[in-house]
Each structure stands twice: as structure tokens, then as C-alpha cells.
Design an enzyme around this catalytic site. Sequence first.
Site, PDB file in Angstrom:
ATOM      1  N   ASP A  34       0.825  -1.201   0.000  1.00 22.74           N
ATOM      2  CA  ASP A  34       0.000   0.000   0.000  1.00 22.74           C
ATOM      3  C   ASP A  34       0.866   1.261   0.000  1.00 22.74           C
ATOM      4  O   ASP A  34       1.856   1.342   0.728  1.00 22.74           O
ATOM      5  CB  ASP A  34      -0.883  -0.024   1.264  1.00 22.74           C
ATOM      6  N   GLU A  56       1.568  -0.278  -4.978  1.00 27.17           N
ATOM      7  CA  GLU A  56       0.682   0.821  -5.358  1.00 27.17           C
ATOM      8  C   GLU A  56       1.484   2.118  -5.357  1.00 27.17           C
ATOM      9  O   GLU A  56       1.698   2.716  -4.307  1.00 27.17           O
ATOM     10  CB  GLU A  56      -0.486   0.940  -4.366  1.00 27.17           C
TER      11      GLU A  56
END
Length: 533
Positions: free
Chosen positions: A237, A273
Site C-alpha cells: 500500500d 501501489e
Amino acid sequence: MKIHYLILPVICSVLFSGFYAGCGHGVLVRKLEYNAVTDNYRTYYEIFVGAFSDSNNDGIGDLRGLINRLDYLNDGNPDSLNSLGIEGIWLMPVMPSPSYHKYDVTDYCRIDRQYGTMDDFDELIGECDKRGIKLIIDLVLNHTSSQHPWFLKAREAVKTGDMDDTYARYYVLETEKISGKAWYEFEKTPDGIQYYYEGNFSPSMPELDLDNPDVLREISDIVKFWLDKGVGGFRLDAVKFYYLDEDIKNIIFLKWLNEECRKNYDEVYIVAENWSGDISIQNYYEAVNCFDFGMSGTSGDIYFAAQQIAGITEFAEDLAFYQKQVLEKNPRAVLNPFISNHDMDRAAGFLSVDDRAMQMAANLYILSSGSPFIYYGEEIGMKGSRGTASTDANRRLAMLWGDGDTVKDPRGSTYNSNNQTNGTVKSQSPDRDSLLNHYKNLIRLRNANPEIARGIIEPLNFSQYTSFGGFISNYSGSKAAVFHNTGETELKVDLSLYTDINFSVIRGYAGKGQAALNGGILSISGYTSAVIK
Ligand code: CA
């Protein structure tokens, strides 16, 4: 859903010299060959566990609910057409967290009670293994929850003025708010010195100090814990926030993390990401695989091509250029195309809920290089956008099974998922032409032609066509070609004018119509894609 494999019933090829002439239209033809995927070129399925399937009637999706639904995703039988056929799952965070989305973790080595137990997780891994599914989990290392015991201990340490405390040093604490970052008041020392903590996402997400060797040791233990359990890798993330917008430092950290993961597990799959422009993403590929954000959303290549805003030649050229740039950074890199994810409006909304556009968008990214990611519900055209209520919960609505599953829309959503439907799994399953069956067959077409995911893309120049084009994918000398007709009109194209390669075999097609290849002339219906060799 109209994919017809070369391996039509033998009688057809005996009766007709041309492919499929007069037979096969509208008939689902089973393939004889299926390449079960065992490497890192898989079709992944992103799941928000809390909205997927509920096993205990509390309205919140859970791991047991997911286990109950695995056959829908992949029943372990490559000859079966009952499953979607994905070979990878990305689970959004499953660790304990006070939020519904769980992107603020309070314990990195446990399972959130709402989702079940570690025993459930172990069983999920076992069931995935049986089916050849690689399970990767979301790992949120940029920040913890403000309720994490580390942060609570850090708070107590600051209050006593012990700034050398182990946990105070886990976080980024300063006595002044440094510009360009978000800071929140923490505590004052007994001397009255005010400390602030960095929290670029929210005050409930204090950022970890990734320069601290003790934090690195914790991270090393966390990834080892999950990999020892049998997890196949991680979705990382918010990596550009590790060191806010400092790409070079982030890449150095990611290289370290990648090495930590590969110490004992060389086949681990890591996808980061980095929600940035192409050039930044390409640089991060030096360390880890990344999501190809330039393909996604309403300004992405897939949307432009599917909606005929851009031509297929431009799409193919962009894809080839991007792949080249990435492979120069890392020859082992795998592209990760997708249309939308849990942070974006759902594709069925921005594709105007047009069945043809949704099918073509699916063709464009599933028949593309690397490991495509399907966001749960995308395969049935689920809708959900941030909307005027401006909440991401609208993008994470309950999966529409249509069979009485008790899972409910997440807290905070303002859409009613039942009003946001193009049909459910139940309603689309028996419908041969449904988007769901289109996806099922598309994934099989992809897997039956390993060149598509693994090859080097060579774009073909069809720039005089606005809605037709394609590319060759060269995998260790074996060449397949993918063609897309995003327009309405059937086309007949003499391929010999565009390539020296003598393609002679239709491997399959997908979309609203059909395709055939006769004497180097490709006939392809509107809203249809074809794979040839
Ligand atoms: Ca539940």
C-alpha cells in the site's frame, strides 16, 4: 461471451475448410488445451473481504464466506467452465483494525476478528493451494493505526520525556510541522516541548520511521511470518508515501524489502501501489512490480480505447513502449494492468454501463501483457462511484451474488448496491452472453495462449483505422497476435499488408461477434477481439 476455440468439434473442421464457417456461432466450445498457470503471469482478483461474502449472518464479509465462494473463483478443475478461472487473489487488509477498510493496522500478525480467525486464514491458504491460486495480501507499511500498541507506547514515552524510547523512535516525530507534509499534535514532554507526528493520510494513520533499524526488523519479521504461512506475496500500500514523494529513497527501501521477501521464497509476487505517472512507476519497477495506473480509470488507455476516444494502434504503441521502459528497468518485471480498484469509481459506471464497452475494456486488459487485476464485481458489471456523498465506501459495495448472501454494504456507503446492478452472479451465470461468462472465457483464451501474457509486444500500425488494431506478442520465438475491433462495423483486413508473419490459425475470439482467418484475411465483427497464430 462468444469465444470459440480452434478445437471445435472435429466434425466441423472436416465439414468446413474455413474456420467456423456455418458452425460454432453462439455455441460455447470447450478447449482441449488449457495451460494451468504456474508462474507469475496470473489473472488476479482483488477482494474487499468485508463486502464479499458473509458466513455468520452479521452482515460483514469474512474469510469463511470467501472460502465458501472459492469455487466461483476457481474450482481447481481446469476443464470446468463453472469458475471464473482466476489464479491469483489479492486480499485487501485482513489484519486487526478499527476501520471498516482496515488500512490502519493494530497488529500485523493476526486476523481481524470481524473476518474470522487465523485458523480460517490457514484453511483459506490450503484451499487456494488446492486450486493453484496464489494468495497475496495487502501490507500497509507506511503507517500504523493510531490505536496500534506501538503508537500508544510512543505516546506514553513522549509524555514522560523519554524520546529515546524504542517505540517513540518507531514514528516520525518532530517539534515543528515541516512544510509539505501533514502533522498532528502528539504530546508535550514534561518540559513543555510539543511533539507532532507525521500522518499524510489521516490523524489516525501515524507514519512509521522507515530509517529506524528496529522498524526494519519488525517489517522483516512480519513478511517472514506471512510467507512462512504460505502467502504468495504482497500488495504494498501507498509506497510513494514511505518517504513522501522521494522516489529514490522509496526505491532503495523497496529493494531491501524485495530482498527480505526473496530470502527464502524466490517466487514471491510483490506488486506496489505507486499511484503516479508512468515515468515514476517505471522507475519503481527497478525494485518491485507495480500497478499500471496509466491503463486505469477515466484517463487511462483502456477507457480511451474501449470508448473509441483513442485508436487501437495508439493503445498497442503505448503498451509496447511502456513494456519496453519497464523491462529496461528490470528484465524480470511483470506488468499489472487493471481498469479500476477500491480507490476508484467502478468501471461499469464510467463505461456508461454499456455492455459492449465493458466487454471491450475487459478484452483490452485481460488480453494484455503481464498479470491483470480484476476488482471484485467488475466481472458482473457492478457499479459504485464516490458520488456526491464523496465516500470511498460507495466503491466497495456488497458483492451481488443474488442468492441470499447476507453480506451488506460497508458502513458509510450511500449507494444501495441492489439498485446498482447489471445483474448478479446468479442471474448472469446461465446467460451465455453475460459479462460474467465473457470474463470466464476471456481468461481461458488468455491462458490457452501463453504468448499474450509473457511475450514482448510488437505494435502493428493500423493507424488508418480508428477502431481496429492489434499487436504481436513474441514469447521465446513463438508469436501470437491480438486484434481488437472496438467499432460497430465488421471489418475484413488483409494482414499481409501489415506484417510479414504468415498467421494462419484463429486461436479464439471474444466479444459481441465472431472472427475468422482465411488466406491471411482477418474477418472480425464489431466489438470483438481475436487471437491468431
Ligand atoms: Ca460475517
